[in-house]
Write a protein that holds these residues in place. Sequence first.
Motif, PDB file in Angstrom:
ATOM      1  N   GLU A  32     -23.110 -31.693  33.832  1.00 58.32           N
ATOM      2  CA  GLU A  32     -23.619 -30.321  33.958  1.00 58.32           C
ATOM      3  C   GLU A  32     -22.554 -29.284  33.578  1.00 58.32           C
ATOM      4  O   GLU A  32     -22.874 -28.146  33.267  1.00 58.32           O
ATOM      5  CB  GLU A  32     -24.066 -30.025  35.405  1.00 58.32           C
ATOM      6  N   GLU A  33     -21.273 -29.690  33.636  1.00 53.93           N
ATOM      7  CA  GLU A  33     -20.188 -28.751  33.343  1.00 53.93           C
ATOM      8  C   GLU A  33     -19.727 -28.852  31.889  1.00 53.93           C
ATOM      9  O   GLU A  33     -18.615 -28.439  31.558  1.00 53.93           O
ATOM     10  CB  GLU A  33     -19.023 -28.993  34.314  1.00 53.93           C
ATOM     11  N   ALA A  34     -20.582 -29.391  31.022  1.00 47.88           N
ATOM     12  CA  ALA A  34     -20.197 -29.578  29.615  1.00 47.88           C
ATOM     13  C   ALA A  34     -19.733 -28.270  28.981  1.00 47.88           C
ATOM     14  O   ALA A  34     -18.690 -28.219  28.324  1.00 47.88           O
ATOM     15  CB  ALA A  34     -21.372 -30.167  28.829  1.00 47.88           C
ATOM     16  N   GLN A  35     -20.478 -27.201  29.191  1.00 52.04           N
ATOM     17  CA  GLN A  35     -20.102 -25.926  28.566  1.00 52.04           C
ATOM     18  C   GLN A  35     -18.786 -25.395  29.134  1.00 52.04           C
ATOM     19  O   GLN A  35     -17.927 -24.925  28.386  1.00 52.04           O
ATOM     20  CB  GLN A  35     -21.220 -24.892  28.734  1.00 52.04           C
ATOM     21  N   ALA A  36     -18.616 -25.515  30.461  1.00 56.46           N
ATOM     22  CA  ALA A  36     -17.357 -25.061  31.075  1.00 56.46           C
ATOM     23  C   ALA A  36     -16.181 -25.865  30.519  1.00 56.46           C
ATOM     24  O   ALA A  36     -15.094 -25.317  30.273  1.00 56.46           O
ATOM     25  CB  ALA A  36     -17.444 -25.206  32.589  1.00 56.46           C
ATOM     26  N   ALA A  37     -16.390 -27.158  30.300  1.00 49.99           N
ATOM     27  CA  ALA A  37     -15.324 -28.005  29.753  1.00 49.99           C
ATOM     28  C   ALA A  37     -14.966 -27.563  28.331  1.00 49.99           C
ATOM     29  O   ALA A  37     -13.790 -27.499  27.960  1.00 49.99           O
ATOM     30  CB  ALA A  37     -15.766 -29.468  29.770  1.00 49.99           C
ATOM     31  N   LEU A  38     -15.982 -27.231  27.538  1.00 51.62           N
ATOM     32  CA  LEU A  38     -15.731 -26.734  26.176  1.00 51.62           C
ATOM     33  C   LEU A  38     -14.990 -25.408  26.217  1.00 51.62           C
ATOM     34  O   LEU A  38     -14.044 -25.183  25.453  1.00 51.62           O
ATOM     35  CB  LEU A  38     -17.056 -26.578  25.416  1.00 51.62           C
ATOM     36  N   ASP A  39     -15.400 -24.523  27.144  1.00 47.89           N
ATOM     37  CA  ASP A  39     -14.761 -23.209  27.254  1.00 47.89           C
ATOM     38  C   ASP A  39     -13.277 -23.345  27.595  1.00 47.89           C
ATOM     39  O   ASP A  39     -12.436 -22.641  27.044  1.00 47.89           O
ATOM     40  CB  ASP A  39     -15.458 -22.355  28.324  1.00 47.89           C
ATOM     41  N   HIS A  50     -15.706 -26.984  17.135  1.00 44.64           N
ATOM     42  CA  HIS A  50     -16.043 -26.547  15.767  1.00 44.64           C
ATOM     43  C   HIS A  50     -17.529 -26.728  15.482  1.00 44.64           C
ATOM     44  O   HIS A  50     -18.149 -25.902  14.812  1.00 44.64           O
ATOM     45  CB  HIS A  50     -15.206 -27.322  14.757  1.00 44.64           C
ATOM     46  N   MET A  51     -18.093 -27.816  16.007  1.00 42.05           N
ATOM     47  CA  MET A  51     -19.533 -28.045  15.824  1.00 42.05           C
ATOM     48  C   MET A  51     -20.324 -26.923  16.495  1.00 42.05           C
ATOM     49  O   MET A  51     -21.309 -26.442  15.936  1.00 42.05           O
ATOM     50  CB  MET A  51     -19.941 -29.363  16.470  1.00 42.05           C
ATOM     51  N   GLN A  52     -19.899 -26.536  17.690  1.00 47.51           N
ATOM     52  CA  GLN A  52     -20.602 -25.472  18.398  1.00 47.51           C
ATOM     53  C   GLN A  52     -20.467 -24.139  17.655  1.00 47.51           C
ATOM     54  O   GLN A  52     -21.415 -23.363  17.590  1.00 47.51           O
ATOM     55  CB  GLN A  52     -20.041 -25.333  19.820  1.00 47.51           C
ATOM     56  N   GLU A  53     -19.287 -23.922  17.060  1.00 41.98           N
ATOM     57  CA  GLU A  53     -19.085 -22.684  16.299  1.00 41.98           C
ATOM     58  C   GLU A  53     -19.826 -22.727  14.965  1.00 41.98           C
ATOM     59  O   GLU A  53     -20.209 -21.695  14.420  1.00 41.98           O
ATOM     60  CB  GLU A  53     -17.583 -22.476  16.059  1.00 41.98           C
ATOM     61  N   GLY A  54     -19.996 -23.932  14.423  1.00 44.78           N
ATOM     62  CA  GLY A  54     -20.693 -24.081  13.136  1.00 44.78           C
ATOM     63  C   GLY A  54     -19.766 -24.019  11.939  1.00 44.78           C
ATOM     64  O   GLY A  54     -20.216 -24.049  10.799  1.00 44.78           O
ATOM     65  N   TYR A  55     -18.452 -23.935  12.183  1.00 46.16           N
ATOM     66  CA  TYR A  55     -17.515 -23.912  11.049  1.00 46.16           C
ATOM     67  C   TYR A  55     -16.123 -24.370  11.479  1.00 46.16           C
ATOM     68  O   TYR A  55     -15.787 -24.351  12.663  1.00 46.16           O
ATOM     69  CB  TYR A  55     -17.418 -22.503  10.449  1.00 46.16           C
ATOM     70  N   PHE A  56     -15.334 -24.806  10.495  1.00 46.75           N
ATOM     71  CA  PHE A  56     -13.906 -25.074  10.665  1.00 46.75           C
ATOM     72  C   PHE A  56     -13.143 -23.954   9.965  1.00 46.75           C
ATOM     73  O   PHE A  56     -13.564 -23.487   8.903  1.00 46.75           O
ATOM     74  CB  PHE A  56     -13.517 -26.395   9.997  1.00 46.75           C
ATOM     75  N   THR A  57     -12.015 -23.553  10.537  1.00 43.88           N
ATOM     76  CA  THR A  57     -11.153 -22.576   9.876  1.00 43.88           C
ATOM     77  C   THR A  57     -10.275 -23.303   8.869  1.00 43.88           C
ATOM     78  O   THR A  57      -9.627 -24.295   9.208  1.00 43.88           O
ATOM     79  CB  THR A  57     -10.275 -21.868  10.914  1.00 43.88           C
ATOM     80  N   SER A  70     -27.586 -29.567  25.116  1.00 44.40           N
ATOM     81  CA  SER A  70     -27.756 -29.493  23.673  1.00 44.40           C
ATOM     82  C   SER A  70     -27.318 -28.161  23.113  1.00 44.40           C
ATOM     83  O   SER A  70     -27.373 -27.129  23.776  1.00 44.40           O
ATOM     84  CB  SER A  70     -29.235 -29.677  23.306  1.00 44.40           C
ATOM     85  N   LEU A  71     -26.950 -28.235  21.846  1.00 44.96           N
ATOM     86  CA  LEU A  71     -26.720 -27.048  21.044  1.00 44.96           C
ATOM     87  C   LEU A  71     -28.108 -26.566  20.597  1.00 44.96           C
ATOM     88  O   LEU A  71     -28.815 -27.280  19.882  1.00 44.96           O
ATOM     89  CB  LEU A  71     -25.891 -27.499  19.845  1.00 44.96           C
ATOM     90  N   VAL A  72     -28.504 -25.377  21.070  1.00 47.11           N
ATOM     91  CA  VAL A  72     -29.805 -24.840  20.648  1.00 47.11           C
ATOM     92  C   VAL A  72     -29.639 -23.745  19.600  1.00 47.11           C
ATOM     93  O   VAL A  72     -30.573 -23.417  18.869  1.00 47.11           O
ATOM     94  CB  VAL A  72     -30.639 -24.322  21.845  1.00 47.11           C
ATOM     95  N   ALA A  73     -28.422 -23.159  19.549  1.00 45.86           N
ATOM     96  CA  ALA A  73     -28.072 -22.185  18.506  1.00 45.86           C
ATOM     97  C   ALA A  73     -26.555 -22.213  18.369  1.00 45.86           C
ATOM     98  O   ALA A  73     -25.851 -22.450  19.363  1.00 45.86           O
ATOM     99  CB  ALA A  73     -28.538 -20.781  18.892  1.00 45.86           C
ATOM    100  N   TYR A  74     -26.045 -22.009  17.154  1.00 44.97           N
ATOM    101  CA  TYR A  74     -24.594 -21.998  16.951  1.00 44.97           C
ATOM    102  C   TYR A  74     -23.974 -20.807  17.667  1.00 44.97           C
ATOM    103  O   TYR A  74     -24.594 -19.750  17.798  1.00 44.97           O
ATOM    104  CB  TYR A  74     -24.254 -21.991  15.454  1.00 44.97           C
ATOM    105  N   GLN A  75     -22.735 -21.008  18.145  1.00 48.84           N
ATOM    106  CA  GLN A  75     -21.971 -19.968  18.853  1.00 48.84           C
ATOM    107  C   GLN A  75     -22.649 -19.517  20.146  1.00 48.84           C
ATOM    108  O   GLN A  75     -22.419 -18.404  20.614  1.00 48.84           O
ATOM    109  CB  GLN A  75     -21.697 -18.773  17.924  1.00 48.84           C
ATOM    110  N   GLN A  76     -23.512 -20.374  20.679  1.00 48.06           N
ATOM    111  CA  GLN A  76     -24.183 -20.079  21.948  1.00 48.06           C
ATOM    112  C   GLN A  76     -23.910 -21.226  22.917  1.00 48.06           C
ATOM    113  O   GLN A  76     -23.648 -22.344  22.495  1.00 48.06           O
ATOM    114  CB  GLN A  76     -25.701 -19.969  21.736  1.00 48.06           C
ATOM    115  N   PRO A  77     -23.965 -20.930  24.245  1.00 45.70           N
ATOM    116  CA  PRO A  77     -23.728 -22.000  25.220  1.00 45.70           C
ATOM    117  C   PRO A  77     -24.748 -23.141  25.078  1.00 45.70           C
ATOM    118  O   PRO A  77     -25.880 -22.917  24.653  1.00 45.70           O
ATOM    119  CB  PRO A  77     -23.892 -21.293  26.568  1.00 45.70           C
TER     120      PRO A  77
END
Length: 352
Positions: A330-337, A46-53, A8-15
């Motif tokens: 379990e590798e969701a964050q690594a895949a996003l990175d 973009h959802m994880q960052e909390g914004y679109f450019t 889960s996203l627990v805070a924007y711009q965080q793993p």
Amino acid sequence: MTKLRRFSLVAYQQPLCETIVDCPEPKGSEVLVRIERCGVCHSDLHMQEGYFTLADGKTLDVSGGRTLPFTLGHEIAGIIERAGPDAQSAKIGAKVAVYPWIGCGQCAACKAGEENLCNTNRHLGVSADGGFASHVLVPHPRYLIDYAPLSPSFAGALMCSGLTAYSALKRLASRPERGPVLLVGLGGVGMMGLAIARALFHQPPIVADIDAAKRDAALAAGAAQAYDPSDPQARKAVMAATGGGVMAACDFAGSEKSLQFATGVLGRGGKVVVTGLLGGTFTMPVAMFAIKAMTIEGTLTGTLAEARELIDLACSGKIAPIATRDRPLEEAQAALDELRAGRVVGRTVLTV
Ligand SMILES: [Zn+2]
Ligand SMILES: [Zn+2]
């Protein structure tokens, strides 16, 4: 009680963080789907960052409309595990793709079948908990689509990148009968667009991308010609090859340069459909709309009816499956990175 395990996203711009809660019991028409696969999409970043450019340092805030912790992921395929008392049409054990662009059901857009454009939507992985998880709760069985004999990874990808490309290509209407379609931008949506265009249209499409490796991949996948839009000769070459310009183009990149290229090679009466979200500002002398009888249209994902049409088309064997790489949930964050770093070729799919 069954547990719902999710990243889960627990805070924007965080793993993303693993959070475990009790699995919800489906009520009314709700259906609980045990997830087998969930694709990783650029919009998850973009959802994880909390914004679109947007352009010129401006951004579009997308951090509202959901409570944290929140589960991203909208390219979901799974198995129906439990159904509420009013969801009798849901077959327990059936393997289904989940249409994620679910609307409120009440507004004018929803009543017209355009739940993907609903302002008070429950889009899975966007405003309602999505698929980077063991289970997802779906409000009604009508959003569940049988996908046999496709693979679950492909079926999931069809719900976002596939659907976006299909909806864009449909908006070109009858223009593809008059010459090859031009596809600009060969990322996940663009390559899916190529595969679907091969199934829909008589002539193979022509493609454009600044990346030589992507152009080669598109040629190998059946594109008639591939152009580098950063080459100053490319516009002339397309005009010559198409006898005065293309009638139908899709801009899957969505940048100032990609849209300039697509409109620049358009013949009279031509149309560009934009799906890309890269950002930038596009300018065009207003008189050109009339002089070239030009149409520029945007589209956002697609409708439930289009999702069903697309799955039917894919099940008929006409769409060549895209390359997918499976990684454990379990590798969701690594895949996003890796997606953020631009290191991914083809679609990454999380396996649950
Ligand atoms: Zn997506
Ligand atoms: Zn609505």
